[in-house]
Design an enzyme around this catalytic site. Structure first.
Site, PDB file in Angstrom:
ATOM      1  N   LYS A 275       0.854  -1.196   0.000  1.00  0.00           N
ATOM      2  CA  LYS A 275       0.000   0.000   0.000  1.00  0.00           C
ATOM      3  C   LYS A 275       0.888   1.244   0.000  1.00  0.00           C
ATOM      4  CE  LYS A 275      -3.964   2.042   2.465  1.00  0.00           C
ATOM      5  NZ  LYS A 275      -4.962   1.870   3.529  1.00  0.00           N
TER       6      LYS A 275
ATOM      7  N   SER B   2      -9.941   2.188   2.218  1.00  0.00           N
ATOM      8  CA  SER B   2      -8.993   2.887   1.400  1.00  0.00           C
ATOM      9  C   SER B   2      -7.933   2.003   0.734  1.00  0.00           C
ATOM     10  CB  SER B   2      -8.261   3.922   2.258  1.00  0.00           C
ATOM     11  OG  SER B   2      -7.468   3.284   3.250  1.00  0.00           O
TER      12      SER B   2
ATOM     13  N   SER C 233     -10.430  -0.011   6.525  1.00  0.00           N
ATOM     14  CA  SER C 233      -9.779   0.030   5.209  1.00  0.00           C
ATOM     15  C   SER C 233      -9.096  -1.245   4.744  1.00  0.00           C
ATOM     16  CB  SER C 233      -8.763   1.162   5.162  1.00  0.00           C
ATOM     17  OG  SER C 233      -9.439   2.361   4.907  1.00  0.00           O
TER      18      SER C 233
HETATM   19  N1  GLN Z   1     -13.444   4.681   5.385  1.00  0.00           N
HETATM   20  C1  GLN Z   1     -12.944   5.135   6.639  1.00  0.00           C
HETATM   21  C2  GLN Z   1     -12.515   6.576   6.538  1.00  0.00           C
HETATM   22  O1  GLN Z   1     -12.697   7.129   5.523  1.00  0.00           O
HETATM   23  C3  GLN Z   1     -11.820   4.262   7.113  1.00  0.00           C
HETATM   24  C4  GLN Z   1     -10.560   4.521   6.405  1.00  0.00           C
HETATM   25  C5  GLN Z   1      -9.444   3.666   6.905  1.00  0.00           C
HETATM   26  O2  GLN Z   1      -9.637   2.678   7.597  1.00  0.00           O
HETATM   27  N2  GLN Z   1      -8.249   4.109   6.604  1.00  0.00           N
HETATM   28  O3  GLN Z   1     -12.016   7.149   7.447  1.00  0.00           O
END
Ligand code: GLN
Length: 493
Positions: free
Chosen positions: A78, A161, A185
């Site tokens: 990532k 994400s 995410s």
């Molecule tokens: N979708 C969530 C957010 O936008 C979680 C993102 C994540 O876990 N990095 O904050």
């Protein structure tokens, strides 16, 4: 013979050990797949030369009888993990040309275990999002969109994400990939693309060198195509690190031993508050079936309650932006990445940050600054921290009557780009089943259990006690065997 890119990590390790193929061949097969899949935009930066070099070194180690735990396994990283000498962007314009002079602890551990890095995978900018749509370098597209995803009428999101990681693993471009999970995410994109994703206990993996979003919630974790592959990866990724004061100094068990254990007598809790009105019918059905499968395997299914669940999203969207606003203050045009010009120092900051950050990141910084400001700190931030404690207590109480919790990972299946992007609140609802664990610091594993009517993957989530990833692997492995999910995305047909 199975295509090299279809093998699981465990199978590939056996093939490599038996000299059926070399690490170079395995890596070349994945590089060729990446070449053909560029329209999926799974990677922000591809590193084929580095991968070839690492694969060669891996073959040499194996020939010398010095093969390591993940020797020769091609992985995606990532693009939130700092990689020494390899551009690391966090999918943000502000870090477009940032080349870290250091390596994150977890990516270093994966390299030390002999794995091969194929490239840096796409994500939502600074990991803020649930669709991949906030990336400054364009979103990754799900291989479930159709045989030719870039041309599909409904281009489906691969979740977020960790969207490039989920895309790369489900499209067979990488055998596994790293993710980070602040509010879901790893688990949500895994669920949406039909792969396995594991968010370890807070403190299990070092956060050092991973670009921070919300430091009290962020965790690194593996994404792969089988439960045992995530166990293999986590074993390497986990462990105490002096450089991260929140990493915990306890031993890392051999998770492989957990995979073959029986679930006989294991108590599986079903949280009644997770049964939402208007939940996807297929998801609900598969949830019940998954519970039945675990019961058939010898587990006992019990009803549990997590009464403060409804406060989790509002609490998360106070705490995560508050921490983000503080973490992102370092991108000021002075120390990292982009710098715009301005007449005064303040004007330079303003121009740099307005130009460098996308809309969602700016929104989070605004919310975060607001909830931390004098007068509002007590009303919002302090209260949110109190409710966070109540959410954690819910879990502690629940774990008195069960050993793992079973729930869906997401309320629905993959949606198309544009369908929720206009309404941030709709997007935030994607995290309704996942953020609770981050707030409580607990581990969660998501695995695919079936398809919806429209043929899209549905994942279930298993939640465990702090540092009890082993029991999660035991339960997940039993559910994986019973559900026998073997569907592949149309892109790979
Ligand atoms: N979708 C969530 C957010 O936008 C979680 C993102 C994540 O876990 N990095 O904050």
């Amino acid at each position: 013979m199975t295509k090299l890119t279809d093998l699981t990590i465990a199978q590939a390790l056996e093939g490599l050990a038996a000299k059926e193929f070399s690490a170079v061949e395995l890596t070349e097969a994945h590089i060729a797949a990446m070449d053909k899949a560029r329209s999926l935009n799974a990677f922000i930066t591809e590193t084929p030369d580095l991968a070839r070099e690492q694969a060669k070194a891996s073959d040499a180690r194996r020939a010398a009888g010095e093969a390591k735990d993940l020797d020769g396994i091609p992985l995606g990283m990532k693009d939130l993990y700092c990689t020494k000498g390899v551009r690391t962007t966090a999918a943000s314009k502000i870090l477009e040309n940032f080349v870290p002079p250091y390596e994150s602890t977890v990516s270093q551990k994966l390299a030390d275990a002999g794995s091969v890095m194929l490239g840096k995978t796409t994500l939502d900018e600074f990991a803020m999002g649930s669709s991949g749509g906030t990336s400054a370098f364009g979103p990754a597209i799900s291989p479930w969109s159709g045989p030719n995803p870039a041309e599909a009428e409904r281009k489906l999101i691969p979740g977020g994400s960790s969207s490039g990681s989920s895309t790369a693993v489900s499209a067979r471009l990488a055998m596994g990939a790293t993710g980070t999970d602040t509010g879901g995410s790893i688990r949500q994109p895994a669920s949406i693309t039909g792969i396995v994703g594991m968010k370890p206990t807070y403190g299990r993996c070092s956060r050092w060198g991973i670009i921070a979003f919300a430091s009290s919630l962020d965790q690194a974790g593996p994404m792969a195509r089988s439960v045992s592959d995530t166990a293999l990866m986590l074993r390497v990724m986990a462990g105490f690190d002096r450089k991260d004061s929140t990493s915990v100094d306890i031993s890392v068990p051999n998770y492989m031993d957990a995979l073959t254990k029986s679930v006989k007598g294991l108590k599986v809790g079903i949280p009644r508050e997770y049964r939402l009105d208007g939940m996807n019918k297929d998801t609900e059905k598969l949830w019940d079936q998954s519970a039945a499968m675990l019961r058939d395997a010898g587990a006992e299914v019990v009803d549990i309650s997590l009464p403060h669940t409804k406060y989790a999203l509002p609490v998360y969207y106070i705490i995560a932006p508050a921490e983000a606003s503080s973490n992102l203050a370092r991108y000021d045009g002075v120390r990292f990445g982009l710098r715009e010009t301005g007449e005064t120092l303040d004007a330079m900051y303003e121009a740099t940050r307005s130009e460098g950050f996308g809309k969602e990141v700016q929104r989070r910084i605004l919310i975060g600054t607001y909830v931390l400001s004098a007068g509002y700190y007590d009303a919002y931030y302090r209260k949110a921290q109190r409710v966070r404690r109540l959410i954690r207590n819910d879990f502690l109480e629940a774990f008195r009557s069960c050993d793992v919790i079973l729930a869906p990972a997401t309320p629905g299946t993959a949606f198309a780009f544009g369908e929720k992007t206009g309404d941030p609140v709709q997007m935030y609802l994607e995290d309704v089943f996942t953020v609770t664990l981050n707030l409580a610091g607990l581990p969660g594993l998501c695995l695919p259990v079936g398809l919806s009517q429209e043929g899209l993957p549905i994942g279930m989530q298993l939640i465990g006690r702090a540092f009890d990833e082993s029991t999660l692997f035991t339960a997940a492995s039993a559910l994986e065997r019973a559900a026998a999910f073997s569907h592949k995305p149309p892109f790979t047909a």
